[in-house]
Enzyme design. Sequence first.
Site, PDB file in Angstrom:
ATOM      1  N   ASP A  66      10.800  25.512 -45.706  1.00  0.00           N
ATOM      2  CA  ASP A  66      10.422  25.329 -44.301  1.00  0.00           C
ATOM      3  C   ASP A  66      11.684  25.422 -43.441  1.00  0.00           C
ATOM      4  OD1 ASP A  66       8.563  24.620 -42.184  1.00  0.00           O
ATOM      5  OD2 ASP A  66       9.599  22.698 -42.125  1.00  0.00           O
ATOM      6  N   THR A  99       9.065  28.900 -37.553  1.00  0.00           N
ATOM      7  CA  THR A  99      10.446  28.465 -37.286  1.00  0.00           C
ATOM      8  C   THR A  99      11.459  29.425 -37.902  1.00  0.00           C
ATOM      9  OG1 THR A  99      10.293  27.002 -39.213  1.00  0.00           O
ATOM     10  CG2 THR A  99       9.848  26.026 -37.071  1.00  0.00           C
ATOM     11  N   THR A 100      11.201  29.857 -39.134  1.00  0.00           N
ATOM     12  CA  THR A 100      12.127  30.798 -39.787  1.00  0.00           C
ATOM     13  C   THR A 100      12.158  32.121 -39.032  1.00  0.00           C
ATOM     14  OG1 THR A 100      11.652  29.755 -41.918  1.00  0.00           O
ATOM     15  CG2 THR A 100      12.716  31.906 -41.966  1.00  0.00           C
ATOM     16  N   ASP A 391       2.480  22.357 -40.768  1.00  0.00           N
ATOM     17  CA  ASP A 391       2.517  23.691 -40.149  1.00  0.00           C
ATOM     18  C   ASP A 391       1.103  24.204 -39.909  1.00  0.00           C
ATOM     19  OD1 ASP A 391       5.227  23.536 -40.309  1.00  0.00           O
ATOM     20  OD2 ASP A 391       5.498  25.141 -41.766  1.00  0.00           O
TER      21      ASP A 391
END
Length: 558
Positions: A66, A99-100, A391
């Site tokens: 994550d 997010t990545t 998520d």
Amino acid sequence: MAQQQMGNQPLIVLSEESQRTSGKDAQSMNVQAGKAVAESVRTTLGPKGMDKMLVDSTGNVIVTNDGVTLLSEMEIDHPAADMIVEVAETQEDEVGDGTTSAVVVAGELLSQAEDLLDQDIHATTLAQGYRQAAEEATEALEEIALDVDEDDDEILHQIAATAMTGKGAESSRDLLADLVVEAVQSVADDGEIDTDNISVEKVVGGSIDESELVEGVIVDKERVSENMPYFAEDASIAVIDGDLEVKETEIDAEVNVTDPDQLEQFLEQEEQQLQEMVEEIADAGADVVFVDGGIDDMAQHYLAQEGIIAVRRVKSSDQGQLARSTGATPVSSTADLTEDDLGFAGSVAQKEIAGDQRIFVEDVDDAKSVTLILRGGTEHVIDEVDRAVEDSLGVVRTTLEDGKVLAGGGAPEVDLSLALRDYADSVGGREQLAVEAFADALEVIPRTLAENAGLDPIDSLVELRADHDSGNEAAGLDAYTGDTIDMGEEGVYEPLRVKTQAIESATEAAVMLLRIDDVIAAGDLAVEDDDDEDMPAGGPGGMGGGMGGMGGGMGGMM
């Protein structure tokens, strides 16, 4: 030390300990820091992304892929790198997923800018071009987005499952996706969705497949007395924001007792007060009482005599969940408790789960607060499942709020890249080069998906471009087979806001870093080399050795 000659005397501007990096050196330092952060999480992207192990100074271990968890747990000292971490944190707060992707795009925007800076394109020109490209990209995404109805359980399930792909929960993602969708729909209140109303209980023991959704609240406590019932059916519930104990005086007081009768009378009075409190609860009709403070031993005895289940030291967050779920109104004193303040649940029971006793409040009418029980073989497994579910909850909530989704698998990025190259032709001046660089930067997502899946990124990208050129907007990369497929038919969807937020925040962070042409480090950030000569703050050690420290830290962790 910065100084300026005035006559024969130098004018001291900065303290001697301060160090300064200016112009291209400062820009280069910031770009390198941003790229380093992006590279650190890039291999985690996609269904074939790898995990990272983080070990802190106390020996605690986190295994995750994550993005925001990785970046927030890494000890990053460099101020420019911190700005890229903020991109991930903003993405997490706003959407919960992507997010990545956001960080990787930000890093690639900086990398593309580096080439243009070397060609003497001014940073302000780059910033303007990037902003124009981001605005055009957002509008283009709106045009290709698909509308989703709040009752379309199939697409909501696919969105929830997509968010879990590549994470530790993937083996049971169908079950978890169903639970997530059901949970979010349960707490939806006239279009407003607060995922804080979904409690997640992590239980070590069993398999992920044993996870379940409880339409109600699970309180991680047990009843205060063994003499109380284990179970209450069709229970009326009181929530008391106080305690069931004899009130102490607010000032220090001393009572002199001269004979045993006075002491006995004093104790009887205390006992009577506690009995009255319990009678007030019983008279209101409560079968179960949740108290956020303590419960006196004598009060426990009287409550057990009345057949009332009592739970003490209940967290304020659990009390809020109980109130919302059962319809109870918290009161500060038993004297204020009336029948109208009571909530209702079809079942309140103390049950054992993985060796721990918990109170289950279930079968509530129109539950607006629910609890997800996540099971897993080890603590590390269940922590990663929890992150995947968080998520997933975020993307389902976002989809229900916005009603717009996009195909996944790198499809939107390839589509945007082609659209931005067409748009670049209409942009005058050197900004055109920045728009084209932005288009190239977006292709880092499908390229990374291919790399992480062990595929040839060039072949994959060429094939994707060809499909999109021929009008297939949903063409994406199947990381398992290497084929280009229709992501809509495959059921790989992401909320529109995941992409728009990622592009907006990545652009803002990249523009902010590119516009910095001077970095001044305070004295305590100064670094020295082996010969004890001052090294600039932007030297090999980075800002105060920050990137050096970060690199060493990450090297040890990964």
